[in-house]
Write an enzyme that holds these catalytic residues in place. Structure first.
Site, PDB file in Angstrom:
ATOM      1  N   CYS A  28      13.303  -6.030  11.766  1.00 33.10           N
ATOM      2  CA  CYS A  28      13.874  -6.848  10.696  1.00 33.10           C
ATOM      3  C   CYS A  28      14.824  -7.831  11.352  1.00 33.10           C
ATOM      4  O   CYS A  28      15.886  -7.449  11.836  1.00 33.10           O
ATOM      5  CB  CYS A  28      14.616  -5.974   9.686  1.00 33.10           C
ATOM      6  SG  CYS A  28      15.404  -6.938   8.367  1.00 33.10           S
ATOM      7  N   GLU A  55       9.552 -11.493   7.504  1.00 37.45           N
ATOM      8  CA  GLU A  55       8.829 -11.003   8.671  1.00 37.45           C
ATOM      9  C   GLU A  55       7.777 -12.031   9.061  1.00 37.45           C
ATOM     10  O   GLU A  55       7.353 -12.840   8.228  1.00 37.45           O
ATOM     11  CB  GLU A  55       8.181  -9.645   8.356  1.00 37.45           C
ATOM     12  CG  GLU A  55       7.689  -8.901   9.582  1.00 37.45           C
ATOM     13  CD  GLU A  55       8.753  -8.761  10.648  1.00 37.45           C
ATOM     14  OE1 GLU A  55       8.788  -9.633  11.551  1.00 37.45           O
ATOM     15  OE2 GLU A  55       9.553  -7.817  10.587  1.00 37.45           O
TER      16      GLU A  55
END
Length: 254
Positions: A2, A111
């Site tokens: 992340c 992402e």
């Protein structure tokens, strides 16, 4: 992994979701990047008289975990994530797993799907958010690093786990999400040892998140507006050139 996330809910909704008695105002943030301050929720130091709320408080920490034993942070890698599978035993995170577990409020995360060069596809950014909307809680760890001159910096990292569902086709990791009914257990470092909360560090159900393709403007920290989350059409990979045949008057090696 992340590497970017967002927190765009209004303060009132965040305070309600995490049962916080007080929370100072701050603007919606659409592109939170490593080394920037992030809002975290920790267990409090004692219940306020007459309060019916759980004993929790919020503070800002730097996103980028620095273990207390590090002498010079400039010579230590920036730890923005910690793998849930190994955090309990890893030297960098062992003490924080035992004593300083935190919740990190978020609206979702970004992402990137990075195809192989051979595929001919471009990297694609995705805005990944809970299907039901609202604010969620990433599992996190906190450490206060002290310099030789006595100054202190609160730092934090997001725990990640194996990606599930649609996310697994984008990246193999995603943040650990702690459900509201488990907030107190996760934050309770006095009676809940790491092995007793290990079961909370599991992937969420496959349909919990939805992934929305967005532009690569999120790559730049300077871009901070809500337009970062606007959907864009997926670009298709270019088709490989057609092979020539001998009938075309050209030599063919295939």
């Amino acid at each position: 992994m992340c590497g970017r996330f967002a927190l765009t809910e209004v303060v009132k909704d965040i305070a309600e979701a995490f049962s916080l008695a007080e929370l100072e105002g701050f603007p919606a943030r659409y592109n939170i990047a490593p080394t920037q301050p992030i809002l975290v929720v920790i267990a409090g130091e004692g219940q306020e008289p007459g309060s019916n709320l759980p004993d929790r408080r919020a503070l800002l920490v730097r996103w980028g975990f620095t273990p207390g034993w590090v002498k010079d942070p400039k010579e230590f890698p920036l730890l923005i994530n910690a793998r849930a599978e190994t955090a309990i035993g890893k030297a960098s995170f062992r003490a924080a797993m035992r004593h300083r577990r935190i919740l990190i409020p978020a609206s979702g995360f970004y992402e990137w799907h990075r195809p192989s060069k051979e595929s001919g596809e471009k990297a694609q950014a995705y805005w990944i958010r809970p299907r039901r909307g609202g604010v969620i809680a990433f599992a996190g760890l906190m450490e206060t690093w002290s310099s030789a001159d006595g100054s202190e910096v609160d730092t934090g990292a997001i725990l990640t786990t194996k990606a599930t569902g649609a996310i697994s086709s984008i990246h193999d990791r995603m943040p650990v999400v702690i459900q509201p009914e488990d907030f107190s257990r996760w934050l309770d470092c006095k009676t809940q040892e790491p092995r007793e909360v290990a079961g909370l560090m599991q992937p969420v159900q496959e349909d919990f998140f939805e992934a929305i393709p967005v532009s690569d403007r999120v790559n730049k920290v300077a871009n901070m507006g809500p337009d970062l989350q606007e959907p864009v059409p997926l670009e298709k990979a270019p088709k490989p050139p057609q092979k020539k045949t001998p009938d075309d008057g050209q030599l063919s090696f295939f």
